[in-house]
Design a protein around this motif. Sequence first.
Motif, PDB file in Angstrom:
ATOM      1  N   ALA A   1      36.109  45.041  38.993  1.00  0.00           N
ATOM      2  CA  ALA A   1      35.615  46.247  38.483  1.00  0.00           C
ATOM      3  C   ALA A   1      33.930  46.475  38.856  1.00  0.00           C
ATOM      4  O   ALA A   1      33.679  47.599  39.462  1.00  0.00           O
ATOM      5  N   VAL A   2      33.473  45.657  39.058  1.00  0.00           N
ATOM      6  CA  VAL A   2      32.062  45.397  39.350  1.00  0.00           C
ATOM      7  C   VAL A   2      31.816  45.817  40.871  1.00  0.00           C
ATOM      8  O   VAL A   2      31.234  46.705  41.333  1.00  0.00           O
ATOM      9  N   GLU A   3      32.886  45.252  41.768  1.00  0.00           N
ATOM     10  CA  GLU A   3      32.772  45.420  42.986  1.00  0.00           C
ATOM     11  C   GLU A   3      33.212  46.645  43.537  1.00  0.00           C
ATOM     12  O   GLU A   3      32.753  47.518  44.321  1.00  0.00           O
ATOM     13  N   ALA A   4      34.131  47.434  42.841  1.00  0.00           N
ATOM     14  CA  ALA A   4      34.815  48.867  43.040  1.00  0.00           C
ATOM     15  C   ALA A   4      33.999  49.821  42.226  1.00  0.00           C
ATOM     16  O   ALA A   4      34.332  50.945  42.424  1.00  0.00           O
ATOM     17  N   GLY A   5      33.086  49.347  41.615  1.00  0.00           N
ATOM     18  CA  GLY A   5      32.262  50.375  40.824  1.00  0.00           C
ATOM     19  C   GLY A   5      32.815  51.081  39.689  1.00  0.00           C
ATOM     20  O   GLY A   5      32.265  52.049  39.325  1.00  0.00           O
ATOM     21  N   LEU A   6      33.510  50.307  39.016  1.00  0.00           N
ATOM     22  CA  LEU A   6      34.254  50.690  37.819  1.00  0.00           C
ATOM     23  C   LEU A   6      33.539  50.438  36.692  1.00  0.00           C
ATOM     24  O   LEU A   6      33.554  49.312  36.409  1.00  0.00           O
ATOM     25  N   ALA A   7      33.604  51.480  35.618  1.00  0.00           N
ATOM     26  CA  ALA A   7      32.657  51.283  34.552  1.00  0.00           C
ATOM     27  C   ALA A   7      33.682  51.070  33.474  1.00  0.00           C
ATOM     28  O   ALA A   7      33.561  50.271  32.333  1.00  0.00           O
ATOM     29  N   ARG A   8      34.998  51.750  33.695  1.00  0.00           N
ATOM     30  CA  ARG A   8      35.877  51.677  32.731  1.00  0.00           C
ATOM     31  C   ARG A   8      37.239  51.559  33.446  1.00  0.00           C
ATOM     32  O   ARG A   8      37.309  52.149  34.373  1.00  0.00           O
ATOM     33  N   VAL A   9      38.051  50.290  33.079  1.00  0.00           N
ATOM     34  CA  VAL A   9      39.327  50.108  33.648  1.00  0.00           C
ATOM     35  C   VAL A   9      40.434  50.689  32.778  1.00  0.00           C
ATOM     36  O   VAL A   9      40.406  50.634  31.672  1.00  0.00           O
TER      37      VAL A   9
ATOM     38  N   GLY B   1      35.617  43.827  24.671  1.00  0.00           N
ATOM     39  CA  GLY B   1      33.926  43.367  25.185  1.00  0.00           C
ATOM     40  C   GLY B   1      34.212  43.147  26.568  1.00  0.00           C
ATOM     41  O   GLY B   1      33.321  42.985  27.272  1.00  0.00           O
ATOM     42  N   THR B   2      35.349  43.596  27.291  1.00  0.00           N
ATOM     43  CA  THR B   2      35.211  43.601  28.760  1.00  0.00           C
ATOM     44  C   THR B   2      35.445  44.893  29.397  1.00  0.00           C
ATOM     45  O   THR B   2      35.819  46.128  28.540  1.00  0.00           O
ATOM     46  N   PRO B   3      35.203  45.151  30.694  1.00  0.00           N
ATOM     47  CA  PRO B   3      35.448  46.522  31.291  1.00  0.00           C
ATOM     48  C   PRO B   3      36.800  47.172  31.006  1.00  0.00           C
ATOM     49  O   PRO B   3      37.134  48.239  31.292  1.00  0.00           O
ATOM     50  N   ALA B   4      37.812  46.249  30.984  1.00  0.00           N
ATOM     51  CA  ALA B   4      39.199  46.667  30.578  1.00  0.00           C
ATOM     52  C   ALA B   4      39.520  46.616  28.821  1.00  0.00           C
ATOM     53  O   ALA B   4      40.872  46.717  28.725  1.00  0.00           O
ATOM     54  N   ALA B   5      38.567  46.987  28.185  1.00  0.00           N
ATOM     55  CA  ALA B   5      38.679  47.012  26.745  1.00  0.00           C
ATOM     56  C   ALA B   5      39.832  47.844  26.424  1.00  0.00           C
ATOM     57  O   ALA B   5      40.563  48.009  25.400  1.00  0.00           O
ATOM     58  N   GLY B   6      39.841  49.267  27.222  1.00  0.00           N
ATOM     59  CA  GLY B   6      40.828  50.382  27.092  1.00  0.00           C
ATOM     60  C   GLY B   6      41.969  50.298  27.785  1.00  0.00           C
ATOM     61  O   GLY B   6      42.604  51.343  28.134  1.00  0.00           O
TER      62      GLY B   6
ATOM     63  N   VAL C   1      47.029  39.834  40.494  1.00  0.00           N
ATOM     64  CA  VAL C   1      46.672  41.363  40.290  1.00  0.00           C
ATOM     65  C   VAL C   1      46.622  42.129  41.320  1.00  0.00           C
ATOM     66  O   VAL C   1      46.150  41.789  42.354  1.00  0.00           O
ATOM     67  N   LEU C   2      47.442  43.070  41.077  1.00  0.00           N
ATOM     68  CA  LEU C   2      47.534  44.109  42.405  1.00  0.00           C
ATOM     69  C   LEU C   2      46.533  45.194  42.489  1.00  0.00           C
ATOM     70  O   LEU C   2      45.862  45.011  43.345  1.00  0.00           O
ATOM     71  N   ASP C   3      46.193  45.643  41.734  1.00  0.00           N
ATOM     72  CA  ASP C   3      45.093  46.684  41.554  1.00  0.00           C
ATOM     73  C   ASP C   3      44.851  47.159  40.348  1.00  0.00           C
ATOM     74  O   ASP C   3      45.445  47.044  39.293  1.00  0.00           O
ATOM     75  N   LEU C   4      43.658  47.863  40.156  1.00  0.00           N
ATOM     76  CA  LEU C   4      43.069  48.383  39.005  1.00  0.00           C
ATOM     77  C   LEU C   4      42.738  49.965  39.088  1.00  0.00           C
ATOM     78  O   LEU C   4      42.474  50.654  40.147  1.00  0.00           O
ATOM     79  N   GLU C   5      43.006  50.446  38.109  1.00  0.00           N
ATOM     80  CA  GLU C   5      42.809  52.116  38.088  1.00  0.00           C
ATOM     81  C   GLU C   5      41.678  52.079  37.019  1.00  0.00           C
ATOM     82  O   GLU C   5      41.848  51.672  35.973  1.00  0.00           O
ATOM     83  N   GLY C   6      40.779  53.007  37.210  1.00  0.00           N
ATOM     84  CA  GLY C   6      39.632  53.453  36.244  1.00  0.00           C
ATOM     85  C   GLY C   6      38.702  54.486  36.590  1.00  0.00           C
ATOM     86  O   GLY C   6      39.187  55.034  37.580  1.00  0.00           O
ATOM     87  N   GLU C   7      37.601  54.445  35.957  1.00  0.00           N
ATOM     88  CA  GLU C   7      36.528  55.616  36.352  1.00  0.00           C
ATOM     89  C   GLU C   7      35.120  54.886  36.509  1.00  0.00           C
ATOM     90  O   GLU C   7      35.051  53.701  35.778  1.00  0.00           O
TER      91      GLU C   7
END
Length: 115
Positions: free
Chosen positions: A18-26, A54-59, A108-114
Amino acid sequence: MHELSIALSVLDIVRSTAVEAGLARVDTVRLRVGRATGVLPDALRFAFECSKAGTPAAGATLAIEEVPIGGRCEDCGREFTSPEPYVLACPLCGGGSFRITTGDELAVLDLEGEP
Ligand SMILES: [Zn+2]
């Protein structure tokens, strides 16, 4: 509990990705889990739910893509896939010389987020 340590390593991967991809919320974490790993998707989802605060993946929702066990039999020369979590003999001819080619994936295949 095997699934808890997997959920914690998935969250570590999510945190750095998430840090590398610049995602604040996953929102979605997509995983590929082979059946030969012995990981139970429901138990993994539960462990993830319990650990994600408490992680970027909280939601985030965990989307698990299950991969059946597949192999190639040396006795009959055919490829097979099995719905079972263990393969002890070729499901086509009953032979014992086979190679497992799919089903041990855990990634882990990928992440979607904002951002
Ligand atoms: Zn066979």
